[in-house]
Design a protein around this motif. Structure first.
Motif, mmCIF file in Angstrom:
data_model
loop_
_atom_site.group_PDB
_atom_site.id
_atom_site.type_symbol
_atom_site.label_atom_id
_atom_site.label_comp_id
_atom_site.label_asym_id
_atom_site.label_seq_id
_atom_site.Cartn_x
_atom_site.Cartn_y
_atom_site.Cartn_z
ATOM 1 N N ASN A 93 5.583 19.985 -45.975
ATOM 2 C CA ASN A 93 6.565 20.905 -45.430
ATOM 3 C C ASN A 93 7.633 20.162 -44.641
ATOM 4 O O ASN A 93 7.357 19.166 -43.973
ATOM 5 C CB ASN A 93 5.877 21.925 -44.512
ATOM 6 C CG ASN A 93 4.910 22.808 -45.260
ATOM 7 O OD1 ASN A 93 5.128 23.134 -46.417
ATOM 8 N ND2 ASN A 93 3.833 23.196 -44.598
ATOM 9 N N THR A 94 8.848 20.649 -44.712
ATOM 10 C CA THR A 94 9.911 20.179 -43.835
ATOM 11 C C THR A 94 10.493 21.389 -43.118
ATOM 12 O O THR A 94 10.474 22.508 -43.645
ATOM 13 C CB THR A 94 11.023 19.446 -44.599
ATOM 14 O OG1 THR A 94 11.642 20.353 -45.528
ATOM 15 C CG2 THR A 94 10.466 18.248 -45.345
ATOM 16 N N SER A 95 10.995 21.166 -41.920
ATOM 17 C CA SER A 95 11.592 22.239 -41.130
ATOM 18 C C SER A 95 12.901 21.749 -40.525
ATOM 19 O O SER A 95 13.043 20.570 -40.191
ATOM 20 C CB SER A 95 10.636 22.686 -40.011
ATOM 21 O OG SER A 95 9.429 23.187 -40.549
ATOM 22 N N ARG A 96 13.826 22.677 -40.370
ATOM 23 C CA ARG A 96 15.106 22.360 -39.739
ATOM 24 C C ARG A 96 15.012 22.656 -38.240
ATOM 25 O O ARG A 96 14.297 23.573 -37.817
ATOM 26 C CB ARG A 96 16.236 23.166 -40.371
ATOM 27 C CG ARG A 96 16.492 22.762 -41.821
ATOM 28 C CD ARG A 96 17.720 23.469 -42.379
ATOM 29 N NE ARG A 96 17.998 23.043 -43.738
ATOM 30 C CZ ARG A 96 18.717 21.972 -44.055
ATOM 31 N NH1 ARG A 96 19.246 21.233 -43.094
ATOM 32 N NH2 ARG A 96 18.937 21.645 -45.318
ATOM 33 N N PHE A 97 15.733 21.881 -37.450
ATOM 34 C CA PHE A 97 15.669 22.047 -36.007
ATOM 35 C C PHE A 97 16.947 21.527 -35.371
ATOM 36 O O PHE A 97 17.735 20.796 -35.990
ATOM 37 C CB PHE A 97 14.455 21.296 -35.432
ATOM 38 C CG PHE A 97 14.561 19.796 -35.530
ATOM 39 C CD1 PHE A 97 15.000 19.034 -34.451
ATOM 40 C CD2 PHE A 97 14.228 19.125 -36.703
ATOM 41 C CE1 PHE A 97 15.098 17.651 -34.532
ATOM 42 C CE2 PHE A 97 14.321 17.748 -36.797
ATOM 43 C CZ PHE A 97 14.755 17.004 -35.715
ATOM 44 N N ASP A 98 17.143 21.916 -34.115
ATOM 45 C CA ASP A 98 18.184 21.318 -33.289
ATOM 46 C C ASP A 98 17.584 21.045 -31.914
ATOM 47 O O ASP A 98 16.384 21.247 -31.697
ATOM 48 C CB ASP A 98 19.444 22.187 -33.219
ATOM 49 C CG ASP A 98 19.159 23.609 -32.739
ATOM 50 O OD1 ASP A 98 18.180 23.797 -31.972
ATOM 51 O OD2 ASP A 98 19.896 24.538 -33.103
ATOM 52 N N LEU A 99 18.388 20.565 -30.997
ATOM 53 C CA LEU A 99 17.909 20.234 -29.665
ATOM 54 C C LEU A 99 18.275 21.329 -28.684
ATOM 55 O O LEU A 99 19.359 21.930 -28.772
ATOM 56 C CB LEU A 99 18.521 18.905 -29.200
ATOM 57 C CG LEU A 99 18.202 17.682 -30.050
ATOM 58 C CD1 LEU A 99 18.864 16.450 -29.443
ATOM 59 C CD2 LEU A 99 16.701 17.469 -30.174
ATOM 60 N N GLU A 100 17.392 21.574 -27.733
ATOM 61 C CA GLU A 100 17.662 22.561 -26.697
ATOM 62 C C GLU A 100 18.943 22.182 -25.950
ATOM 63 O O GLU A 100 19.123 21.043 -25.527
ATOM 64 C CB GLU A 100 16.500 22.628 -25.715
ATOM 65 C CG GLU A 100 16.685 23.669 -24.627
ATOM 66 C CD GLU A 100 15.563 23.667 -23.621
ATOM 67 O OE1 GLU A 100 15.325 24.721 -23.000
ATOM 68 O OE2 GLU A 100 14.918 22.608 -23.450
ATOM 69 N N GLU A 110 21.990 21.041 -39.638
ATOM 70 C CA GLU A 110 20.910 20.839 -38.683
ATOM 71 C C GLU A 110 20.082 19.614 -39.068
ATOM 72 O O GLU A 110 20.180 19.102 -40.175
ATOM 73 C CB GLU A 110 20.019 22.088 -38.654
ATOM 74 C CG GLU A 110 20.742 23.331 -38.177
ATOM 75 C CD GLU A 110 19.948 24.589 -38.437
ATOM 76 O OE1 GLU A 110 20.023 25.503 -37.619
ATOM 77 O OE2 GLU A 110 19.265 24.651 -39.480
ATOM 78 N N TYR A 111 19.261 19.159 -38.119
ATOM 79 C CA TYR A 111 18.316 18.096 -38.419
ATOM 80 C C TYR A 111 17.176 18.661 -39.267
ATOM 81 O O TYR A 111 16.894 19.868 -39.254
ATOM 82 C CB TYR A 111 17.754 17.502 -37.135
ATOM 83 C CG TYR A 111 18.783 16.901 -36.222
ATOM 84 C CD1 TYR A 111 19.475 15.746 -36.576
ATOM 85 C CD2 TYR A 111 19.073 17.477 -34.983
ATOM 86 C CE1 TYR A 111 20.418 15.185 -35.727
ATOM 87 C CE2 TYR A 111 20.011 16.919 -34.124
ATOM 88 C CZ TYR A 111 20.683 15.779 -34.511
ATOM 89 O OH TYR A 111 21.617 15.226 -33.673
ATOM 90 N N ASN A 170 14.144 22.799 -31.017
ATOM 91 C CA ASN A 170 14.107 24.219 -31.364
ATOM 92 C C ASN A 170 14.095 24.351 -32.884
ATOM 93 O O ASN A 170 15.068 23.993 -33.551
ATOM 94 C CB ASN A 170 15.328 24.940 -30.791
ATOM 95 C CG ASN A 170 15.347 26.408 -31.188
ATOM 96 O OD1 ASN A 170 14.367 27.117 -30.990
ATOM 97 N ND2 ASN A 170 16.457 26.861 -31.764
ATOM 98 N N PHE A 171 12.978 24.830 -33.422
ATOM 99 C CA PHE A 171 12.920 25.095 -34.860
ATOM 100 C C PHE A 171 13.794 26.309 -35.170
ATOM 101 O O PHE A 171 13.702 27.338 -34.505
ATOM 102 C CB PHE A 171 11.484 25.349 -35.308
ATOM 103 C CG PHE A 171 10.632 24.119 -35.335
ATOM 104 C CD1 PHE A 171 10.941 23.067 -36.196
ATOM 105 C CD2 PHE A 171 9.522 23.987 -34.516
ATOM 106 C CE1 PHE A 171 10.162 21.918 -36.239
ATOM 107 C CE2 PHE A 171 8.733 22.848 -34.559
ATOM 108 C CZ PHE A 171 9.053 21.814 -35.418
ATOM 109 N N THR A 172 14.609 26.181 -36.195
ATOM 110 C CA THR A 172 15.613 27.213 -36.479
ATOM 111 C C THR A 172 15.235 28.104 -37.650
ATOM 112 O O THR A 172 16.079 28.831 -38.167
ATOM 113 C CB THR A 172 16.975 26.556 -36.755
ATOM 114 O OG1 THR A 172 16.848 25.617 -37.842
ATOM 115 C CG2 THR A 172 17.484 25.832 -35.526
ATOM 116 N N TYR A 173 13.957 28.057 -38.082
ATOM 117 C CA TYR A 173 13.562 28.935 -39.186
ATOM 118 C C TYR A 173 13.293 30.365 -38.716
ATOM 119 O O TYR A 173 12.966 31.234 -39.527
ATOM 120 C CB TYR A 173 12.343 28.378 -39.937
ATOM 121 C CG TYR A 173 11.159 28.005 -39.079
ATOM 122 C CD1 TYR A 173 10.314 28.967 -38.533
ATOM 123 C CD2 TYR A 173 10.871 26.659 -38.821
ATOM 124 C CE1 TYR A 173 9.231 28.619 -37.756
ATOM 125 C CE2 TYR A 173 9.776 26.303 -38.055
ATOM 126 C CZ TYR A 173 8.966 27.286 -37.529
ATOM 127 O OH TYR A 173 7.888 26.927 -36.754
#
Length: 239
Positions: A93-100, A110-111, A170-173
């Motif tokens: 699995n991969t997930s997209r995220f950004d920083l608080e 996004e990352y 912060n996961f953005t899903y």
């Protein structure tokens, strides 16, 4: 005409030999790649836990703890841990995220990182070194602060020399904030394949994110194939 054929055959043979030599050299380079963990005497097996029998997190965690305890007690087993996806399996699995405090603007890229879930002892069993911070511990329970461990590749890509410990991703899903505090940084583990560059990885723990599908990684004292049948029998004895 015969001379032309001879020259052509020799030329083709040379091309084939050069190609074979390059292929063997590439294969040797791949086999010499460090996967980021110790592959010596390591047995893996995957499990799919029936959701009807283990419907919630506490039940799933209890089964997993019993599996680890009973398999660890088998003769010839040095240690055992669990992970949602075995590294180098070519999937995950991969997930997209950004920083608080630094969300990506609308439409911004996004990352993205691989997101395996592990037991608290996974890094010790796989012999993945801790670079900074700490490993998961008993304090990281289901209702405590959600925490993650990241690898060095993620730190290099996202934090650019800054200390990531204590910062939150912060996961953005989900549309709601999904914040996780970084408690540790570990060495790079190749989760995809040997000929791929090291990817950013975010680890969470089964204690905070239980799952009905996971794999066991068993560190053995002898040839790992010798433990395949005893480990399988033990799993079937438990369920």
């Amino acid at each position: 005409f015969r001379d032309v054929l001879v020259v052509s055959e020799v030329a083709l043979a040379v091309v084939l030999l050069v190609g074979a030599g390059l292929m063997l050299r590439s294969l040797q380079q791949v086999l010499n790649q460090d996967p980021g963990f110790d592959t010596t005497n390591l047995l893996t097996l995957s499990l799919a836990v029936p959701e009807k029998a283990y419907a919630d997190g506490p039940q799933q965690q209890a089964l997993q703890r019993r599996l680890l305890k009973d398999i660890h007690a088998l003769p010839g087993v040095r240690d055992v841990a669990a992970v949602s996806i075995v590294p180098l399996s070519g999937s995950g699995n991969t997930s997209r995220f950004d920083l608080e405090g630094h969300p990506k603007a609308s439409g911004g890229e996004e990352y993205e990182a691989s997101t395996p879930t592990v037991t608290t002892n996974y890094f010790e069993v796989m012999r993945i070194p801790l670079r900074s911070g700490r490993f998961f511990g008993s304090q990281d329970a289901e209702k405590s602060t959600p925490v993650v461990i990241v690898n060095q590749a993620l730190v290099d890509q996202v934090f650019h020399g800054q200390n990531p410990i204590g910062k939150r991703i912060n996961f953005t899903y989900t549309s709601e904030p999904n914040l996780r505090e970084i408690i540790g940084v570990v060495g790079n583990e190749n989760v995809d394949r040997l000929d791929a560059r090291m990817q950013p990885v975010i680890y969470d723990t089964f204690e905070q994110d239980s799952n009905t599908f996971f794999s066991l990684v068993v560190r053995t004292q002898q040839a790992p194939e010798a433990l395949a049948n005893p480990v399988t029998r033990k799993v079937r004895e438990i369920d």
